[in-house]
Write an enzyme that holds these catalytic residues in place. Structure first.
Site, short mmCIF file in Angstrom:
data_model
loop_
_atom_site.label_atom_id
_atom_site.label_comp_id
_atom_site.label_asym_id
_atom_site.label_seq_id
_atom_site.Cartn_x
_atom_site.Cartn_y
_atom_site.Cartn_z
N ASP A 93 0.78 -1.25 0.00
CA ASP A 93 0.00 0.00 0.00
C ASP A 93 0.82 1.31 0.00
O ASP A 93 0.42 2.29 0.65
CB ASP A 93 -0.95 0.04 1.21
CG ASP A 93 -1.88 -1.16 1.25
OD1 ASP A 93 -1.92 -1.93 0.29
OD2 ASP A 93 -2.57 -1.32 2.29
N LYS A 163 -7.62 -3.90 -2.80
CA LYS A 163 -8.20 -4.42 -1.56
C LYS A 163 -8.90 -3.32 -0.76
O LYS A 163 -8.59 -2.13 -0.92
CB LYS A 163 -7.14 -5.09 -0.68
CG LYS A 163 -6.10 -4.15 -0.06
CD LYS A 163 -5.09 -4.96 0.74
CE LYS A 163 -4.03 -4.08 1.38
NZ LYS A 163 -4.56 -3.27 2.50
N CYS A 198 -2.05 -2.15 8.16
CA CYS A 198 -1.99 -3.13 7.07
C CYS A 198 -0.75 -4.02 7.13
O CYS A 198 -0.84 -5.23 6.89
CB CYS A 198 -2.05 -2.40 5.72
SG CYS A 198 -3.59 -1.49 5.47
#
Length: 281
Positions: A93, A163, A198
Site C-alpha cells: 500500500d 483491496k 496493514c
C-alpha cells in the site's frame, strides 16, 4: 529363652520360658509380617516391573521433549536465513495519497525502490497491494527503478491486488501463494505502510499460515512514529524477524562470489547516497 525358626511361608515359635509375655509374642508376629512383605517386594519379578515403569517414564519424558522441540522448530525456523529461491517480496500500500502523510515517507519510497530493484536482479517475485485505489491512488511509481513501466509490468503479471480489507492476504493473494511459482516460497519480505495497520495485520496472517516473515524496518512506517515503533515490537513478539534492507541484500547473496554481487552492490552504494531519515535518530 525364645527360639524362632523362619521359612519362606511358615514360622515355628517355641517358647521355652513361659514367662515371656503375650505382648512380646504379638510383636514378633508383626516383625515376621514386615519381613515377609519386604521379601515379596524385593523379588526379581517385582524389581523387573519397577525397572520397566522407570524406563517407560524416561522414554515418555524424552518423547515429550522431542515433540515440543519439533513443534517449536515448525512454528519458526531457528535463525531466519533467506535465499532468493525460497522468498517473495510483499509491497504493502505505498500509494500517492499517503505520500505526504507518512512519517519519513521519502525514506520508505527509496527503500522500496532499492528492494524492488534487488528483487529484479535476484529473480525474487514481487507482490503489491493497493488500498481502495479510487480514494488513495495507485502505487507510487518511484518505488520502481523504471517507474510507471515497471509498475505496468507488475500489473500485467497479475501481481498488483486491489483491496479494502487491511491485510494483504486477500483471496487473490492467497490463490497466488499456492501456484507453482510461489508454493515453495516459505519466507516473505514485508515492507510498506502503515506499519501498525496493514503491515502488521499482513504479518500476523502470514505467521498464522506458517510463513516466515522478515519485516524491513527502514521500509515500513506509519503517520505517527509511535505507532510504527509499537508495531515493530508487536510483530517481533509474534515471531517475525526484523531486518534492514541492506542486511537483507547481503543475506540473500551470501557471498561476494554471487553472480549478481556487483549489480546488487551498485544498488546498495546508490541507496547509501540517498537520504535515510531513520539515521537522524
Amino acid at each position: 529363652k525364645t527360639c524362632i525358626y523362619f521359612t519362606n511361608t511358615t514360622m515355628s515359635v517355641f517358647i521355652r520360658n513361659k514367662s515371656v509375655s503375650f505382648l512380646v509374642f504379638v510383636i514378633l508376629l508383626s516383625l515376621l509380617s514386615f519381613t515377609t512383605s519386604s521379601f515379596h517386594n524385593s523379588s526379581p519379578l517385582s524389581n523387573h516391573h519397577h525397572k520397566a515403569k522407570l524406563s517407560q517414564t524416561k522414554m515418555s519424558t524424552s518423547a515429550a521433549l522431542a515433540a515440543a522441540t519439533a513443534s517449536q522448530m515448525t512454528r519458526r525456523s531457528a535463525v531466519g536465513k533467506l535465499s532468493p529461491q525460497t522468498c517473495a517480496f510483499f509491497l504493502c500500500d505505498i500509494q500517492e495519497r499517503f505520500r505526504p502523510l507518512i512519517y519519513n515517507s521519502e525514506t520508505i519510497i527509496h527503500t522500496a525502490n532499492y528492494l524492488t530493484s534487488m528483487a529484479s536482479e535476484l529473480s525474487v517475485p514481487v507482490v503489491a497491494t493497493q488500498q481502495y485505489t479510487k480514494v488513495f491512488g495507485p502505487t507510487v511509481t518511484d518505488c520502481f527503478a523504471n517507474g510507471q513501466e515497471d509498475l505496468d509490468r507488475l500489473v500485467a503479471k497479475g501481481r498488483v491486488f486491489e483491496k479494502k480489507q487491511f491485510s494483504m492476504m486477500t483471496d487473490g493473494v492467497q490463490d497466488l501463494m499456492v501456484t507453482e511459482e510461489f508454493q515453495n516460497r516459505q519466507s516473505v519480505v514485508l515492507f510498506g505502510i502503515e506499519a501498525h495497520v496493514c503491515v502488521q495485520q499482513t504479518c500476523l496472517d502470514l505467521l498464522e499460515m506458517g510463513k516466515e516473515v522478515h519485516v524491513v524496518c527502514d521500509g515500513v512506517s506509519s503517520q505517527q512514529s509511535f505507532d510504527r515503533e509499537i508495531a515493530l515490537g508487536r510483530m517481533a513478539n509474534a515471531g517475525a524477524f526484523l531486518t534492514t534492507a541492506q542486511s537483507l541484500a547481503f543475506m540473500l547473496m551470501q557471498s561476494a562470489d554471487h553472480p549478481n554481487f556487483k549489480a546488487v552492490s551498485k544498488l546498495t552504494v546508490n541507496r547509501m547516497k540517498q537520504l535515510n531519515e531513520f539515521n537522524k535518530n
